[in-house]
Design an enzyme around this catalytic site. Structure first.
Site, PDB file in Angstrom:
ATOM      1  N   ASN A  45       4.092 -15.509 -39.451  1.00 17.74           N
ATOM      2  CA  ASN A  45       4.683 -15.055 -37.919  1.00 17.74           C
ATOM      3  C   ASN A  45       3.584 -14.636 -37.132  1.00 17.74           C
ATOM      4  OD1 ASN A  45       4.792 -12.753 -39.803  1.00 17.74           O
ATOM      5  ND2 ASN A  45       6.178 -11.663 -38.466  1.00 17.74           N
ATOM      6  N   ILE A  46       3.830 -15.009 -35.814  1.00 20.07           N
ATOM      7  CA  ILE A  46       2.899 -14.415 -34.812  1.00 20.07           C
ATOM      8  C   ILE A  46       3.357 -14.052 -33.819  1.00 20.07           C
ATOM      9  CG2 ILE A  46       0.927 -15.217 -33.258  1.00 20.07           C
ATOM     10  CD1 ILE A  46       0.910 -17.793 -35.286  1.00 20.07           C
ATOM     11  N   CYS A  56       7.975 -17.758 -35.833  1.00 20.22           N
ATOM     12  CA  CYS A  56       8.290 -17.457 -37.053  1.00 20.22           C
ATOM     13  C   CYS A  56       7.261 -18.198 -38.176  1.00 20.22           C
ATOM     14  CB  CYS A  56       9.688 -17.881 -37.544  1.00 20.22           C
ATOM     15  SG  CYS A  56      11.106 -16.721 -36.979  1.00 20.22           S
ATOM     16  N   GLU A  58       7.795 -19.954 -40.692  1.00 21.48           N
ATOM     17  CA  GLU A  58       8.386 -21.413 -41.258  1.00 21.48           C
ATOM     18  C   GLU A  58       8.142 -22.123 -40.035  1.00 21.48           C
ATOM     19  OE1 GLU A  58       9.901 -18.324 -41.104  1.00 21.48           O
ATOM     20  OE2 GLU A  58      11.585 -18.305 -42.345  1.00 21.48           O
ATOM     21  N   CYS A  93      15.345 -17.635 -40.331  1.00 25.23           N
ATOM     22  CA  CYS A  93      16.324 -17.464 -39.260  1.00 25.23           C
ATOM     23  C   CYS A  93      17.015 -18.967 -38.630  1.00 25.23           C
ATOM     24  CB  CYS A  93      15.542 -16.788 -37.990  1.00 25.23           C
ATOM     25  SG  CYS A  93      14.795 -18.000 -37.189  1.00 25.23           S
ATOM     26  N   CYS A  96      14.535 -21.382 -37.141  1.00 23.23           N
ATOM     27  CA  CYS A  96      13.810 -22.092 -38.284  1.00 23.23           C
ATOM     28  C   CYS A  96      14.671 -23.302 -39.181  1.00 23.23           C
ATOM     29  CB  CYS A  96      13.237 -21.123 -39.130  1.00 23.23           C
ATOM     30  SG  CYS A  96      11.901 -20.174 -38.284  1.00 23.23           S
TER      31      CYS A  96
HETATM   32  N1  THU Z   1      10.534 -13.998 -38.827  1.00 28.50           N
HETATM   33  C1  THU Z   1       9.931 -14.935 -39.465  1.00 28.50           C
HETATM   34  O1  THU Z   1       8.810 -15.093 -39.496  1.00 28.50           O
HETATM   35  N2  THU Z   1      10.971 -15.857 -39.940  1.00 28.50           N
HETATM   36  C2  THU Z   1      12.101 -15.770 -40.010  1.00 28.50           C
HETATM   37  O2  THU Z   1      12.797 -16.662 -40.321  1.00 28.50           O
HETATM   38  C3  THU Z   1      12.492 -14.492 -39.545  1.00 28.50           C
HETATM   39  C4  THU Z   1      11.946 -13.613 -38.529  1.00 28.50           C
HETATM   40  C5  THU Z   1       9.643 -13.095 -38.123  1.00 28.50           C
HETATM   41  C6  THU Z   1       9.818 -12.913 -36.690  1.00 28.50           C
HETATM   42  C7  THU Z   1       9.234 -11.508 -36.178  1.00 28.50           C
HETATM   43  O3  THU Z   1       7.944 -11.671 -36.212  1.00 28.50           O
HETATM   44  C8  THU Z   1       9.621 -10.754 -37.482  1.00 28.50           C
HETATM   45  O4  THU Z   1       9.955 -11.659 -38.567  1.00 28.50           O
HETATM   46  C9  THU Z   1      10.907  -9.668 -37.190  1.00 28.50           C
HETATM   47  O5  THU Z   1      11.933 -10.355 -37.000  1.00 28.50           O
END
Ligand code: THU
Length: 143
Positions: A45-46, A56, A58, A93, A96
């Protein structure tokens, strides 16, 4: 061609998590996406100071793979936790899941990592995580 094992894929997701840029939430997420040709794309995630541009893990993995010309996918392993500590499931989420739906058929699997070493994960198919999913088939002439 030797496909990477499920536990190896989970390990790659955990390694990818270390690349997360998450100064705002401190939740670090990693993903490892297995393509049908055996290649693996990882993502993290960035986050962004403006919050909404955050991407995210994914989607990072999918977009890296798609931009490299990959279009067929087998499974993805996902893990996450505060300050990179995996303390249970961190499932994908809805956005994604929708991105997965664009490129993946009903056999696509999502491995939700519970624990890193030794790898423990729950296995889901895409229809389990996104029932009645909206995909490209709804935009054909016949519908
Ligand atoms: N996040 C993801 O990388 N993937 C997901 O499917 C759920 C959420 C990240 C986004 C954010 O940077 C952190 O998790 C908190 O929500």
């Amino acid at each position: 061609m030797k496909l990477v094992s499920d536990s190896e894929l989970c390990k790659l997701a955990a390694e990818a998590m270390r690349g997360a840029y998450a100064p705002y939430s401190r939740y670090c997420v990693g993903a490892a996406l297995l393509c049908s040709d055996g290649t693996v794309y990882t993502g993290c995630n960035i986050e962004n100071a403006s919050y909404t541009p955050t991407v995210c893990a994914e989607r990072t993995a999918f977009f890296k793979a798609v931009s490299d010309g990959r279009r067929e996918f087998v499974k993805i392993a996902v893990c996450g936790g505060k300050d990179s500590v995996i303390s249970g499931a961190f499932p994908p989420c809805g956005v994604c899941r929708q991105v997965m739906s664009e490129f993946c058929d009903d056999t696509f699997e999502i491995l939700v990592v519970q624990k890193e070493e030794p790898a423990a994960f729950d296995r889901f198919t895409l229809p389990q995580l996104l029932p009645l999913r909206f995909g490209p088939s709804y935009l054909t002439e016949e519908k």
